[in-house]
Enzyme design. Structure first.
Site, PDB file in Angstrom:
ATOM      1  N   HIS A  41      10.111  60.046  -1.514  1.00  8.30           N
ATOM      2  CA  HIS A  41      11.572  60.640  -1.918  1.00  8.30           C
ATOM      3  C   HIS A  41      12.700  59.649  -1.317  1.00  8.30           C
ATOM      4  CE1 HIS A  41      13.974  64.486  -2.083  1.00  8.30           C
ATOM      5  NE2 HIS A  41      14.763  63.308  -2.405  1.00  8.30           N
ATOM      6  N   HIS A  75      21.744  61.396   2.490  1.00  8.68           N
ATOM      7  CA  HIS A  75      20.392  61.251   1.975  1.00  8.68           C
ATOM      8  C   HIS A  75      20.322  60.265   0.754  1.00  8.68           C
ATOM      9  CE1 HIS A  75      16.837  61.999   0.024  1.00  8.68           C
ATOM     10  NE2 HIS A  75      17.182  62.690  -1.157  1.00  8.68           N
ATOM     11  N   HIS A 116      18.271  57.269  -1.820  1.00  7.20           N
ATOM     12  CA  HIS A 116      16.935  57.067  -2.678  1.00  7.20           C
ATOM     13  C   HIS A 116      17.163  55.339  -2.540  1.00  7.20           C
ATOM     14  CE1 HIS A 116      16.815  60.746  -5.192  1.00  7.20           C
ATOM     15  NE2 HIS A 116      17.053  61.151  -4.120  1.00  7.20           N
ATOM     16  N   TYR A 176      18.676  47.214  16.817  1.00  7.95           N
ATOM     17  CA  TYR A 176      19.914  48.033  16.461  1.00  7.95           C
ATOM     18  C   TYR A 176      19.316  49.241  15.642  1.00  7.95           C
ATOM     19  CZ  TYR A 176      23.299  44.679  17.578  1.00  7.95           C
ATOM     20  OH  TYR A 176      24.079  43.791  18.146  1.00  7.95           O
ATOM     21  N   GLU A 233      20.414  69.833  -2.701  1.00 10.21           N
ATOM     22  CA  GLU A 233      19.962  69.274  -1.241  1.00 10.21           C
ATOM     23  C   GLU A 233      20.770  69.763  -0.123  1.00 10.21           C
ATOM     24  OE1 GLU A 233      17.247  68.288  -1.354  1.00 10.21           O
ATOM     25  OE2 GLU A 233      16.530  66.623  -2.774  1.00 10.21           O
TER      26      GLU A 233
END
Length: 218
Positions: free
Chosen positions: A160, A93, A95, A120, A74
């Site tokens: 994803h 990134h 999950h 926030y 990635e």
């Protein structure tokens, strides 16, 4: 922060997220901009819970792998964020459970997948656009990130998980944590209804905290 300290920080922050269930197994990846213009990236198939500062992947300013273990597939997505935003020093990134669950829901607003539940969220993220599904590592993901990065601090990859930037790696992690908490709150409140911030309140936050104002036609 020098390169050595940045390596140590990446390991500490990754382990913290691993312990809280934001990344399991070899899922997710982190990156940070180095002082010399290159980048640190978590290696492919590495666990956030057992990173080694000495074996983190290092890329040069053009994104070529120069040392350490093989970088995450990635990494192109991370590089796309940096190339569009000189103010970004770290990219996360994940999950993470609630954001990944959100990314699998039907009928999401592609311009903004979450309402302004808390100040926030507005201050740190702003809006959360949806990237249509592409397989992990697909070059098109980098193209989508490049398209959205100039106007957004984070985006949600369909089925994803999220991609989040910040001025530093620490800031990117804090943004990611705030985003995951917002998704958790949204799922918790959804059955009961919720009061969200109105347009005037959002504009005030953007003005006071200089949050990126997102064009409505993005």
């Amino acid at each position: 922060m020098n390169a050595s300290a940045l390596r140590e920080q990446m390991v500490v922050l990754a382990q913290s997220m691993f312990m809280r269930g934001y990344s399991s197994g070899g899922a997710g990846n982190l990156s940070a901009r180095l002082p010399d213009g290159g980048f640190l990236v978590t290696p492919t198939n590495s666990s956030f819970g057992s990173l080694d500062p000495a074996t983190l992947s290092e890329l040069d300013a053009e994104g070529h792998w120069v040392s350490g273990e093989k970088p995450s597939k990635e990494s192109l997505m991370h590089l796309a964020f940096y190339r569009q935003r000189a103010d970004i020093g770290g990219v996360v990134h994940l999950h993470s459970p609630f954001l990944t669950a959100l990314s699998c829901l039907p009928g999401l607003d592609p311009v903004d997948c979450l309402p302004p539940v808390t100040p926030y969220f507005v201050m740190r993220v702003g809006k959360l656009p949806l990237v249509p599904y592409l397989r992990p590592g697909h070059p098109g993901l980098a193209d989508e990130v490049a398209r959205l990065a100039p106007n957004y601090n984070a985006m949600l990859l369909a089925n994803h998980g999220p991609v989040i930037g910040g001025a530093t790696l620490r800031d990117a992690v804090f943004n990611a944590e705030e985003l995951e908490d917002t998704a958790r709150l949204w799922f918790t409140l959804r059955p009961h209804g919720m009061v969200i911030l109105n347009e005037e309140q959002v504009t005030e936050l953007q003005t006071v905290y200089r949050t990126k104002k997102i064009p409505t036609d993005c």
